[in-house]
Design a protein around this motif. Structure first.
Motif, PDB file in Angstrom:
ATOM      1  N   ALA A 207       0.826  -1.209   0.000  1.00  0.00           N
ATOM      2  CA  ALA A 207       0.000   0.000   0.000  1.00  0.00           C
ATOM      3  C   ALA A 207       0.861   1.260   0.000  1.00  0.00           C
ATOM      4  O   ALA A 207       1.989   1.262   0.501  1.00  0.00           O
ATOM      5  N   PRO A 208       0.317   2.350  -0.542  1.00  0.00           N
ATOM      6  CA  PRO A 208       1.013   3.636  -0.492  1.00  0.00           C
ATOM      7  C   PRO A 208       0.788   4.287   0.867  1.00  0.00           C
ATOM      8  O   PRO A 208      -0.056   3.829   1.646  1.00  0.00           O
ATOM      9  N   PRO A 209       1.500   5.351   1.180  1.00  0.00           N
ATOM     10  CA  PRO A 209       1.217   6.081   2.424  1.00  0.00           C
ATOM     11  C   PRO A 209      -0.218   6.604   2.402  1.00  0.00           C
ATOM     12  O   PRO A 209      -0.707   7.042   1.358  1.00  0.00           O
ATOM     13  N   ALA A 210      -0.896   6.548   3.530  1.00  0.00           N
ATOM     14  CA  ALA A 210      -2.298   6.963   3.585  1.00  0.00           C
ATOM     15  C   ALA A 210      -2.482   8.420   3.196  1.00  0.00           C
ATOM     16  O   ALA A 210      -3.519   8.803   2.651  1.00  0.00           O
ATOM     17  N   GLU A 211      -1.462   9.237   3.475  1.00  0.00           N
ATOM     18  CA  GLU A 211      -1.582  10.670   3.173  1.00  0.00           C
ATOM     19  C   GLU A 211      -1.246  10.997   1.722  1.00  0.00           C
ATOM     20  O   GLU A 211      -1.440  12.121   1.269  1.00  0.00           O
ATOM     21  N   ASN A 212      -0.743  10.000   0.969  1.00  0.00           N
ATOM     22  CA  ASN A 212      -0.396  10.230  -0.434  1.00  0.00           C
ATOM     23  C   ASN A 212      -0.616   8.941  -1.219  1.00  0.00           C
ATOM     24  O   ASN A 212       0.304   8.146  -1.419  1.00  0.00           O
ATOM     25  N   LEU A 213      -1.845   8.727  -1.668  1.00  0.00           N
ATOM     26  CA  LEU A 213      -2.214   7.472  -2.323  1.00  0.00           C
ATOM     27  C   LEU A 213      -1.613   7.309  -3.713  1.00  0.00           C
ATOM     28  O   LEU A 213      -1.715   6.242  -4.316  1.00  0.00           O
ATOM     29  N   ILE A 214      -0.999   8.366  -4.242  1.00  0.00           N
ATOM     30  CA  ILE A 214      -0.344   8.262  -5.554  1.00  0.00           C
ATOM     31  C   ILE A 214       1.167   8.468  -5.401  1.00  0.00           C
ATOM     32  O   ILE A 214       1.828   9.001  -6.281  1.00  0.00           O
ATOM     33  N   TRP A 220       5.828   2.833  -1.314  1.00  0.00           N
ATOM     34  CA  TRP A 220       4.815   1.815  -1.011  1.00  0.00           C
ATOM     35  C   TRP A 220       5.437   0.754  -0.109  1.00  0.00           C
ATOM     36  O   TRP A 220       6.604   0.396  -0.265  1.00  0.00           O
ATOM     37  N   GLU A 221       4.645   0.234   0.821  1.00  0.00           N
ATOM     38  CA  GLU A 221       5.143  -0.786   1.742  1.00  0.00           C
ATOM     39  C   GLU A 221       4.145  -1.931   1.875  1.00  0.00           C
ATOM     40  O   GLU A 221       2.932  -1.722   1.824  1.00  0.00           O
ATOM     41  N   ARG A 222       4.694  -3.109   2.045  1.00  0.00           N
ATOM     42  CA  ARG A 222       3.858  -4.292   2.283  1.00  0.00           C
ATOM     43  C   ARG A 222       3.469  -4.308   3.756  1.00  0.00           C
ATOM     44  O   ARG A 222       4.334  -4.332   4.632  1.00  0.00           O
ATOM     45  N   SER A 223       2.180  -4.279   4.019  1.00  0.00           N
ATOM     46  CA  SER A 223       1.716  -4.247   5.405  1.00  0.00           C
ATOM     47  C   SER A 223       0.462  -5.098   5.558  1.00  0.00           C
ATOM     48  O   SER A 223      -0.134  -5.541   4.576  1.00  0.00           O
ATOM     49  N   GLN A 224       0.070  -5.298   6.794  1.00  0.00           N
ATOM     50  CA  GLN A 224      -1.063  -6.168   7.069  1.00  0.00           C
ATOM     51  C   GLN A 224      -2.375  -5.389   7.051  1.00  0.00           C
ATOM     52  O   GLN A 224      -2.447  -4.248   7.504  1.00  0.00           O
ATOM     53  N   PHE A 225      -3.400  -6.055   6.507  1.00  0.00           N
ATOM     54  CA  PHE A 225      -4.747  -5.484   6.465  1.00  0.00           C
ATOM     55  C   PHE A 225      -5.719  -6.459   7.121  1.00  0.00           C
ATOM     56  O   PHE A 225      -5.516  -7.677   7.079  1.00  0.00           O
ATOM     57  N   VAL A 226      -6.766  -5.897   7.709  1.00  0.00           N
ATOM     58  CA  VAL A 226      -7.816  -6.720   8.306  1.00  0.00           C
ATOM     59  C   VAL A 226      -9.156  -6.308   7.706  1.00  0.00           C
ATOM     60  O   VAL A 226      -9.387  -5.138   7.395  1.00  0.00           O
ATOM     61  N   THR A 236      -0.328  -1.422  11.471  1.00  0.00           N
ATOM     62  CA  THR A 236       1.131  -1.379  11.467  1.00  0.00           C
ATOM     63  C   THR A 236       1.688  -2.619  12.150  1.00  0.00           C
ATOM     64  O   THR A 236       1.001  -3.297  12.913  1.00  0.00           O
ATOM     65  N   ARG A 237       2.936  -2.900  11.894  1.00  0.00           N
ATOM     66  CA  ARG A 237       3.573  -4.059  12.517  1.00  0.00           C
ATOM     67  C   ARG A 237       3.582  -3.922  14.034  1.00  0.00           C
ATOM     68  O   ARG A 237       3.383  -4.881  14.767  1.00  0.00           O
ATOM     69  N   THR A 238       3.812  -2.717  14.499  1.00  0.00           N
ATOM     70  CA  THR A 238       3.894  -2.480  15.938  1.00  0.00           C
ATOM     71  C   THR A 238       2.582  -2.782  16.636  1.00  0.00           C
ATOM     72  O   THR A 238       2.544  -3.321  17.739  1.00  0.00           O
ATOM     73  N   ASP A 239       1.491  -2.442  15.951  1.00  0.00           N
ATOM     74  CA  ASP A 239       0.180  -2.562  16.593  1.00  0.00           C
ATOM     75  C   ASP A 239      -0.614  -3.777  16.130  1.00  0.00           C
ATOM     76  O   ASP A 239      -1.796  -3.882  16.431  1.00  0.00           O
ATOM     77  N   ILE A 262      -4.567   3.485   5.982  1.00  0.00           N
ATOM     78  CA  ILE A 262      -5.641   3.347   5.003  1.00  0.00           C
ATOM     79  C   ILE A 262      -6.822   2.622   5.635  1.00  0.00           C
ATOM     80  O   ILE A 262      -6.665   1.598   6.290  1.00  0.00           O
ATOM     81  N   LYS A 263      -7.993   3.163   5.427  1.00  0.00           N
ATOM     82  CA  LYS A 263      -9.214   2.553   5.945  1.00  0.00           C
ATOM     83  C   LYS A 263     -10.332   2.760   4.928  1.00  0.00           C
ATOM     84  O   LYS A 263     -10.530   3.863   4.424  1.00  0.00           O
ATOM     85  N   VAL A 264     -11.052   1.689   4.624  1.00  0.00           N
ATOM     86  CA  VAL A 264     -12.174   1.757   3.692  1.00  0.00           C
ATOM     87  C   VAL A 264     -13.411   1.220   4.406  1.00  0.00           C
ATOM     88  O   VAL A 264     -13.459   0.052   4.785  1.00  0.00           O
ATOM     89  N   ASP A 265     -14.399   2.078   4.607  1.00  0.00           N
ATOM     90  CA  ASP A 265     -15.650   1.656   5.234  1.00  0.00           C
ATOM     91  C   ASP A 265     -16.566   1.032   4.184  1.00  0.00           C
ATOM     92  O   ASP A 265     -16.665   1.533   3.051  1.00  0.00           O
ATOM     93  N   VAL A 266     -17.241  -0.028   4.559  1.00  0.00           N
ATOM     94  CA  VAL A 266     -18.090  -0.765   3.618  1.00  0.00           C
ATOM     95  C   VAL A 266     -19.135   0.125   2.936  1.00  0.00           C
ATOM     96  O   VAL A 266     -19.302   0.051   1.713  1.00  0.00           O
ATOM     97  N   PRO A 267     -19.855   0.997   3.667  1.00  0.00           N
ATOM     98  CA  PRO A 267     -20.878   1.820   2.992  1.00  0.00           C
ATOM     99  C   PRO A 267     -20.318   2.750   1.919  1.00  0.00           C
ATOM    100  O   PRO A 267     -21.066   3.210   1.049  1.00  0.00           O
TER     101      PRO A 267
END
Length: 333
Positions: A207-214, A220-226, A236-239, A262-267
């Motif tokens: 994913a790209p940084p949340a403050e700069n999606l382009i 860009w960094e490989r990170s965990q999503f739920v 983040t890895r820490t949390d 990055i956060k995407v709400d279903v609605p």
């Protein structure tokens, strides 16, 4: 000029009629092959686990294939085609013991074909709960097969634990869409513990940084999503450990953390699709179009991407059908 326009219209009318007639014939032919396949399937079911039944299931699969070729927009035919392929391996609709009739590698080829048919059916009709459930059962069977084999054919193949988790996702979603179906509930009781509770899906995306999606690729960094019934969220890895122990976005700490992730709400979701954009980093591109604008992510593999797309689409479909509470009770209870 008027004469030429009228002449052009008259020339097109027979062509339109021919096209419509051809479409009608194609649909009728598709229905004929579909009904033929059903009749063969009924005969195969009566033959049990015999060589004759195996041949009948092969014939049924061929007829369903022909029906789909004549009418690709038929989720039921795709679903039944997948079921015929399942039956060909003597896996059936329930989570049964695998047959030893077919060699392991051939089984995997057939079952992966079945997976593609169920997935295609779901893509045509996102709330097709039977195909969703069937996809879950065939993934469970593949997980069992892989586990019993004790090894994977290649490093890129998914592990049994990953397959079990995927299976649980589809079965949980089928139950959310049709909570009154006892078969779905029974299967859910079997696989619920295989979910990454209190989430539906957990995995890695680039994913790209949340403050700069382009942002440039180097940022860009490989990170965990739920993913759960409320949305998709980066952690983040820490949390990771902290967030995986609490419901989605419930604590003040997680709310503060969300501001920089990055956060995407279903609605807010408008569509979810693959993205082969050359501006994205290498990998399997994912585009989640939202009311705030598109969010681009990259999965590790195309197979992994299929899982993410299905999961996000299903969560949105469950929300759109007003069944989010059912899914929530499954993963948070």
């Amino acid at each position: 000029m008027r004469y030429l326009k009228r002449l052009a219209r008259n020339m097109l009318r027979p062509l339109n009629f021919v096209l419509l007639f051809m479409m009608y014939v194609s649909l009728q032919s598709s229905l004929a092959f579909y009904n033929w396949a059903i009749a063969i399937s009924d005969r195969a079911k009566m033959r049990g686990r015999t060589k004759e039944a195996e041949e009948l299931w092969k014939q049924a699969a061929e007829k369903y294939e022909k029906a789909v070729q004549l009418n690709w927009n038929s989720p039921q035919a795709l679903n039944n085609w997948g079921l015929a392929l399942q039956a060909l391996n003597n896996w059936g609709l329930a989570l049964q013991e695998l047959s030893a009739i077919v060699p392991i590698r051939e089984k995997k080829t057939i079952v992966r074909t079945a997976i593609s048919k169920f997935r295609a059916a779901i893509q045509l009709q996102f709330d097709f709960h039977r195909a969703i459930y069937n996809l879950g059962t065939v993934l469970y069977a593949l997980a069992e097969d892989t586990f019993r084999a004790g090894r994977q054919d290649n490093a890129k193949e998914q592990s049994p634990s990953e397959l079990y988790s995927q299976s649980a996702i589809y079965i949980a979603c089928a139950h959310a869409l049709k909570p009154t179906y006892s078969v779905y509930l029974s299967a859910l009781k079997l696989v619920r513990s295989m979910l990454p509770l209190p989430y539906l899906k957990v995995g890695f995306l680039t994913a790209p940084p949340a403050e700069n999606l382009i942002a440039p690729h180097k940022n860009w960094e490989r990170s965990q999503f739920v993913l759960n019934h409320e949305g998709l969220q980066q952690i983040t890895r820490t949390d990771q450990k902290q967030l995986l122990q609490m419901p989605y976005g419930r604590s003040e700490e997680s709310e503060n953390l969300e501001k920089s992730l990055i956060k995407v709400d279903v609605p807010d979701i408008l569509s979810v699709s693959t993205c082969a954009d050359l501006t994205l980093p290498p990998g399997a591109g994912l585009c989640i179009d939202t009311v705030q604008g598109p969010v681009f992510l990259v999965a590790d593999t195309w197979e992994s991407l299929d899982g993410w797309i299905d999961a996000i689409r299903l969560v949105y479909t469950i929300y759109a059908r007003g069944k989010s509470e059912v899914l929530a009770s499954t993963i948070t209870a």
